[in-house]
Design a protein around this motif. Sequence first.
Motif, short mmCIF file in Angstrom:
data_model
loop_
_atom_site.label_atom_id
_atom_site.label_comp_id
_atom_site.label_asym_id
_atom_site.label_seq_id
_atom_site.Cartn_x
_atom_site.Cartn_y
_atom_site.Cartn_z
N UNK A 26 0.81 -1.22 0.00
CA UNK A 26 0.00 0.00 0.00
C UNK A 26 0.84 1.28 0.00
N UNK A 27 2.15 1.15 0.22
CA UNK A 27 3.03 2.32 0.30
C UNK A 27 3.58 2.70 -1.08
N UNK A 28 3.97 3.98 -1.25
CA UNK A 28 4.57 4.39 -2.52
C UNK A 28 5.84 3.58 -2.78
N UNK A 29 6.03 3.17 -4.02
CA UNK A 29 7.17 2.33 -4.37
C UNK A 29 8.48 3.11 -4.25
N UNK A 50 5.91 12.86 -3.66
CA UNK A 50 4.87 13.82 -3.28
C UNK A 50 3.55 13.08 -3.07
N UNK A 51 3.33 12.59 -1.86
CA UNK A 51 2.10 11.88 -1.51
C UNK A 51 1.81 12.21 -0.05
N UNK A 52 0.69 12.80 0.21
CA UNK A 52 0.32 13.18 1.57
C UNK A 52 1.42 14.01 2.24
N UNK A 58 6.56 10.30 3.76
CA UNK A 58 6.54 8.96 3.19
C UNK A 58 7.61 8.09 3.87
N UNK A 59 8.77 8.68 4.16
CA UNK A 59 9.82 7.97 4.89
C UNK A 59 9.28 7.47 6.21
N UNK A 60 8.53 8.30 6.92
CA UNK A 60 7.97 7.90 8.22
C UNK A 60 6.97 6.76 8.07
N UNK A 61 6.17 6.79 7.02
CA UNK A 61 5.23 5.70 6.77
C UNK A 61 6.00 4.39 6.56
N UNK A 62 7.08 4.45 5.79
CA UNK A 62 7.90 3.26 5.54
C UNK A 62 8.61 2.80 6.81
N UNK A 63 9.17 3.75 7.57
CA UNK A 63 9.89 3.39 8.79
C UNK A 63 8.97 2.66 9.75
N UNK A 64 7.75 3.17 9.92
CA UNK A 64 6.80 2.52 10.81
C UNK A 64 6.40 1.14 10.30
N UNK A 65 6.17 1.02 8.99
CA UNK A 65 5.77 -0.27 8.42
C UNK A 65 6.87 -1.32 8.59
N UNK A 66 8.12 -0.88 8.54
CA UNK A 66 9.25 -1.80 8.70
C UNK A 66 9.59 -2.05 10.16
N UNK A 67 8.93 -1.33 11.08
CA UNK A 67 9.17 -1.51 12.50
C UNK A 67 10.52 -1.01 12.97
N UNK A 68 11.05 0.00 12.30
CA UNK A 68 12.35 0.55 12.68
C UNK A 68 12.17 1.68 13.69
N UNK A 69 13.06 1.73 14.66
CA UNK A 69 12.98 2.71 15.74
C UNK A 69 13.23 4.13 15.24
N UNK A 99 16.77 2.16 4.73
CA UNK A 99 15.76 3.05 4.16
C UNK A 99 16.33 4.46 4.15
N UNK A 100 16.33 5.09 2.98
CA UNK A 100 16.88 6.44 2.83
C UNK A 100 15.88 7.31 2.10
#
Length: 117
Positions: A26-29, A50-52, A58-69, A99-100
């Motif tokens: 569901x996240x941007x590729x 450029x999404x939301x 978007x980085x924060x959405x990915x970080x949370x989905x990956x469970x990274x602190x 993730x960068x």
Amino acid sequence: MSEALTLEEMAPALRALRLIVVECAHLPAPFVHLSPVDGARVELSLHYVDLSGDTFNVFEMWREALGMESGAVTFRVQSNGRTRVLRVTGPYGGAEVMLTAYATAPAAAVTTAGGAA
């Protein structure tokens, strides 16, 4: 230079990428990089998404989905202050995932000598 790995030797990264595709569909590729030298590493990068909001959202959405602190995230600036960079690395699905995110820095305020505008 090191000899390239076989696909079998890259199995940890490939399994982690498969899990990422399933759980984060569901996240941007992001851009995806797998190295034929390190078969246990997946690199995901976000460039001026450029999404939301901006790339960092978007980085924060990915970080949370990956469970990274959040405390493991580093911030730096490159390209003479024109590009901001967030990075976090951690385990996911049996591999190390980096993730960068890259984002254009806001334009600096232009002032004349002495601070007068």
